[in-house]
Design a protein around this motif. Structure first.
Motif, PDB file in Angstrom:
ATOM      1  N   MET A   1       3.729 -12.752  -4.284  1.00 35.89           N
ATOM      2  CA  MET A   1       4.885 -12.461  -5.141  1.00 35.89           C
ATOM      3  C   MET A   1       5.124 -10.947  -5.246  1.00 35.89           C
ATOM      4  N   LEU A   2       4.047 -10.179  -5.375  1.00 33.00           N
ATOM      5  CA  LEU A   2       4.188  -8.725  -5.468  1.00 33.00           C
ATOM      6  C   LEU A   2       4.779  -8.146  -4.186  1.00 33.00           C
ATOM      7  N   TYR A   3       4.438  -8.764  -3.060  1.00 32.42           N
ATOM      8  CA  TYR A   3       4.997  -8.322  -1.780  1.00 32.42           C
ATOM      9  C   TYR A   3       6.503  -8.573  -1.767  1.00 32.42           C
ATOM     10  N   ARG A   4       6.915  -9.767  -2.224  1.00 24.69           N
ATOM     11  CA  ARG A   4       8.343 -10.094  -2.251  1.00 24.69           C
ATOM     12  C   ARG A   4       9.097  -9.208  -3.245  1.00 24.69           C
ATOM     13  N   LEU A   5       8.412  -8.828  -4.331  1.00 21.60           N
ATOM     14  CA  LEU A   5       9.035  -7.969  -5.338  1.00 21.60           C
ATOM     15  C   LEU A   5       9.083  -6.510  -4.903  1.00 21.60           C
ATOM     16  N   ASN A   6       8.435  -6.205  -3.769  1.00 23.29           N
ATOM     17  CA  ASN A   6       8.387  -4.832  -3.245  1.00 23.29           C
ATOM     18  C   ASN A   6       7.773  -3.878  -4.269  1.00 23.29           C
ATOM     19  N   LEU A   7       6.500  -4.154  -4.587  1.00 26.14           N
ATOM     20  CA  LEU A   7       5.779  -3.368  -5.595  1.00 26.14           C
ATOM     21  C   LEU A   7       5.855  -1.870  -5.331  1.00 26.14           C
ATOM     22  N   GLY A   8       5.821  -1.495  -4.063  1.00 18.42           N
ATOM     23  CA  GLY A   8       5.813  -0.077  -3.725  1.00 18.42           C
ATOM     24  C   GLY A   8       7.071   0.668  -4.120  1.00 18.42           C
ATOM     25  N   LYS A   9       8.174  -0.053  -4.335  1.00 15.63           N
ATOM     26  CA  LYS A   9       9.439   0.587  -4.722  1.00 15.63           C
ATOM     27  C   LYS A   9       9.579   0.741  -6.228  1.00 15.63           C
ATOM     28  N   MET A  10       8.662   0.122  -6.980  1.00 19.29           N
ATOM     29  CA  MET A  10       8.742   0.216  -8.442  1.00 19.29           C
ATOM     30  C   MET A  10       8.209   1.562  -8.929  1.00 19.29           C
ATOM     31  N   THR A  11       8.731   1.989 -10.067  1.00 24.37           N
ATOM     32  CA  THR A  11       8.244   3.217 -10.699  1.00 24.37           C
ATOM     33  C   THR A  11       7.192   2.839 -11.735  1.00 24.37           C
ATOM     34  N   LEU A  12       5.934   3.014 -11.353  1.00 23.76           N
ATOM     35  CA  LEU A  12       4.809   2.599 -12.205  1.00 23.76           C
ATOM     36  C   LEU A  12       3.787   3.732 -12.275  1.00 23.76           C
ATOM     37  N   PRO A  13       4.119   4.809 -12.981  1.00 19.18           N
ATOM     38  CA  PRO A  13       3.233   5.987 -12.986  1.00 19.18           C
ATOM     39  C   PRO A  13       1.857   5.736 -13.595  1.00 19.18           C
ATOM     40  N   SER A  14       1.729   4.720 -14.445  1.00 23.19           N
ATOM     41  CA  SER A  14       0.443   4.469 -15.104  1.00 23.19           C
ATOM     42  C   SER A  14      -0.515   3.640 -14.249  1.00 23.19           C
ATOM     43  N   LEU A  15      -0.007   2.937 -13.229  1.00 22.26           N
ATOM     44  CA  LEU A  15      -0.836   2.024 -12.437  1.00 22.26           C
ATOM     45  C   LEU A  15      -1.855   2.798 -11.610  1.00 22.26           C
ATOM     46  N   LYS A  16      -3.128   2.373 -11.713  1.00 22.94           N
ATOM     47  CA  LYS A  16      -4.201   3.040 -10.979  1.00 22.94           C
ATOM     48  C   LYS A  16      -5.013   2.090 -10.101  1.00 22.94           C
ATOM     49  N   THR A  17      -5.105   0.812 -10.525  1.00 21.10           N
ATOM     50  CA  THR A  17      -6.039  -0.088  -9.854  1.00 21.10           C
ATOM     51  C   THR A  17      -5.437  -1.470  -9.636  1.00 21.10           C
ATOM     52  N   LEU A  18      -5.632  -2.008  -8.428  1.00 21.49           N
ATOM     53  CA  LEU A  18      -5.314  -3.389  -8.098  1.00 21.49           C
ATOM     54  C   LEU A  18      -6.608  -4.095  -7.730  1.00 21.49           C
ATOM     55  N   THR A  19      -6.791  -5.316  -8.240  1.00 26.09           N
ATOM     56  CA  THR A  19      -7.952  -6.111  -7.843  1.00 26.09           C
ATOM     57  C   THR A  19      -7.474  -7.479  -7.385  1.00 26.09           C
ATOM     58  N   GLN A  20      -8.174  -8.052  -6.386  1.00 27.52           N
ATOM     59  CA  GLN A  20      -7.795  -9.357  -5.848  1.00 27.52           C
ATOM     60  C   GLN A  20      -9.029 -10.218  -5.658  1.00 27.52           C
ATOM     61  N   ALA A  21      -8.945 -11.471  -6.118  1.00 29.65           N
ATOM     62  CA  ALA A  21     -10.003 -12.465  -5.919  1.00 29.65           C
ATOM     63  C   ALA A  21      -9.334 -13.835  -6.022  1.00 29.65           C
ATOM     64  N   GLY A  22     -10.132 -14.900  -6.141  1.00 28.83           N
ATOM     65  CA  GLY A  22      -9.568 -16.228  -6.298  1.00 28.83           C
ATOM     66  C   GLY A  22      -9.135 -16.874  -5.006  1.00 28.83           C
ATOM     67  N   GLY A  23      -9.701 -16.450  -3.866  1.00 30.92           N
ATOM     68  CA  GLY A  23      -9.318 -16.989  -2.571  1.00 30.92           C
ATOM     69  C   GLY A  23      -9.072 -15.862  -1.590  1.00 30.92           C
ATOM     70  N   ARG A  24      -9.032 -16.221  -0.316  1.00 28.74           N
ATOM     71  CA  ARG A  24      -8.886 -15.207   0.725  1.00 28.74           C
ATOM     72  C   ARG A  24      -7.426 -14.774   0.858  1.00 28.74           C
ATOM     73  N   LEU A  25      -7.179 -13.479   0.739  1.00 26.81           N
ATOM     74  CA  LEU A  25      -5.854 -12.906   0.978  1.00 26.81           C
ATOM     75  C   LEU A  25      -5.707 -12.696   2.478  1.00 26.81           C
ATOM     76  N   ASN A  26      -4.594 -13.150   3.053  1.00 27.92           N
ATOM     77  CA  ASN A  26      -4.472 -13.018   4.510  1.00 27.92           C
ATOM     78  C   ASN A  26      -4.498 -11.549   4.926  1.00 27.92           C
ATOM     79  N   GLN A  27      -4.892 -11.326   6.171  1.00 24.71           N
ATOM     80  CA  GLN A  27      -5.148  -9.964   6.636  1.00 24.71           C
ATOM     81  C   GLN A  27      -3.902  -9.089   6.605  1.00 24.71           C
ATOM     82  N   GLN A  28      -2.735  -9.689   6.860  1.00 27.24           N
ATOM     83  CA  GLN A  28      -1.508  -8.889   6.849  1.00 27.24           C
ATOM     84  C   GLN A  28      -1.221  -8.330   5.452  1.00 27.24           C
ATOM     85  N   LEU A  29      -1.382  -9.185   4.421  1.00 32.58           N
ATOM     86  CA  LEU A  29      -1.151  -8.714   3.055  1.00 32.58           C
ATOM     87  C   LEU A  29      -2.241  -7.747   2.608  1.00 32.58           C
TER      88      LEU A  29
END
Length: 467
Positions: A240-268
């Protein structure tokens, strides 16, 4: 370092901010709420024995208070999502015979003669049992569903040491401090979501509680208004974050992303690793199981681009190894569960695993000590972060359809093979009603016949190859 006593939080520092209805609590105020709830429990329980409480969770302050008060009172707490179907809740109540139940839900508040209802925050506590003969092992602290859903009555028994040690490990390898402001993207009843709360309470951080979807304007308004510093997500959330284009958002406070709960495909994984590098964020890919209190291993952010596809190295205090013959991944650590439970009598059991967990996953290890999963011994898939037992689903469908069914799949897509088109609606309704599975998480295919191996077992490999 018992995080449920809020020992690390400064009294005047913000402990939690709830989006709707908006409510801010300092650590001193949160501690007072917990103390009052704990007194409520202790005054109204008939028995002096260790009790079992059901907490039907939402990402609201009262759920957090009920959970922490249960721990402080020495009770065992079984966490469930407040969206649970009434029939499933009734089944679990029958099996586990809780002494008390906490809920926010109007449908439960109106359906049960509540013992105590809080008018301001609209929650109720029900004391369901009188004096009973059921004992609970003194180390038992938290019970969580093995599957992340409530379709199975099997629960993981977690001890006080399990939840404490895992919170300490997570805070250590993520470098969590009191200035962090994580926003909730996962339910409290899910081991990954709960671990985010536990590890941040441990260090006195500020937790931002919201039930808004990440695709909503409200979520991102709350994120920006409260200067959230981290996001935690399962693979579906990152899609969902990929579809929302997270990189285009203005989020100056964001420092950390964590992922678990299953394997994320290599492209993502590659996409978010590169995005995090460009944005000066930290992105941690992690591996865990509820049986190990959520986290087993992680890939350090700075190594992720070089180790795409890896589940990383063991968390602090843990050890990973491979079985000499089967290559099954074995984990050892203080966060390994006591064992399983399927009813109230099982809660009397002690530490059956003694810190050693056979994960059921097959793996290899590279020269630098980084592990890579290659398959599963048992038939499980993870659907939007929730682990689903394919054999259990298959047996359920066959009992409902009164016909042969084969169930296979990969993470985020379960494949059901049936012999009749007329089964489609009943299959879909069963999967949604009993396992809370979204229609996009499964696909039904009608075939002429189910293949079998020479030994008479269903040939799942042949089904997968025939796709």
């Amino acid at each position: 370092m018992s995080f449920w006593y809020l020992e690390r939080g400064q009294p005047d520092s913000l402990a939690v901010v709830q989006e709707l209805p908006r409510l801010n609590l300092t650590y001193a105020e949160l501690a007072q709420h917990i103390s009052e709830f704990r007194q409520l429990l202790e005054m109204n329980k008939i028995t002096t024995k260790k009790c079992l409480g059901f907490v039907l969770c939402r990402n609201f302050i009262p759920s957090l208070v009920a959970y922490l008060a249960g721990l402080q009172s020495g009770d065992a707490v079984l966490l469930l999502n407040d969206t649970i179907e009434q029939s499933l809740l009734d089944h679990l109540i029958d099996l586990y015979k809780p002494d008390w139940l906490f809920t926010h839900s109007d449908r439960f508040l109106s359906a049960i003669d509540y013992s105590i209802k809080h008018k301001q925050y609209n929650w109720g506590v029900f004391f369901l049992n009188g004096e009973n003969n059921y004992s609970i092992h003194p180390e038992t602290a938290v019970l969580l569903s093995t599957s992340g859903t409530t379709g199975s009555p099997k629960m993981v028994r977690l001890s006080y040491e399990n939840i404490t040690s895992n919170a300490v490990s997570i805070a250590q390898y993520l470098g969590i401090t009191a200035i962090e402001r994580p926003i909730t993207t996962l339910p409290l009843s899910y081991s990954y979501g709960l671990s985010v709360v536990n590890s941040h309470l441990l260090v006195g951080a500020t937790i931002l509680l919201t039930e808004s979807s990440i695709v909503s304007r409200e979520f991102w308004d709350f994120f920006q208004d409260q200067a959230a510093t981290s996001l935690a997500g399962v693979p579906y959330l990152y899609q969902m974050l990929y579809r929302l284009n997270l990189g285009k958002m203005t989020l100056p406070s964001l420092k950390t992303l964590t992922q678990a709960g299953g394997r994320l495909n290599q492209q993502l994984t590659q996409h978010f690793a590169q995005l995090s590098h460009d944005k000066n964020w930290r992105f941690f890919v992690m591996y865990g199981q509820t049986e190990a209190t959520a986290r087993i291993s992680y890939v350090p952010s700075e190594k992720l681009i070089d180790k795409i596809g890896s589940i990383g190295q063991p968390i602090p205090g843990g050890k990973l190894s491979l079985h000499n013959e089967t290559h099954e991944l074995i984990y050892e650590g203080p966060n390994v569960m006591l064992g399983y439970a399927e009813n109230r009598l099982d809660l009397a059991k002690g530490n059956e695993l003694v810190g050693r967990l056979h994960t059921g996953d097959l793996a290899i290890c590279d020269a630098e000590g980084y592990f890579y999963l290659t398959g599963r011994i048992k038939r499980f898939v993870k659907l939007f972060g929730n682990r689903v037992n394919l054999d259990e689903v298959e047996q359920k469908l066959e009992s409902v359809l009164k016909d042969t069914v084969a169930v296979t799949g990969f993470d985020d897509l379960m494949q059901i093979y049936t012999l009749h088109e007329s089964h489609s609606e009943l299959v879909a309704n069963t999967l949604m009603d009993f396992y809370n599975l979204h229609p996009t998480s499964f696909r039904l295919t009608v075939i002429d016949g189910i293949p079998y191996t020479p030994s008479g077992k269903k040939d799942y490999s042949a089904l997968m190859q025939a796709k």
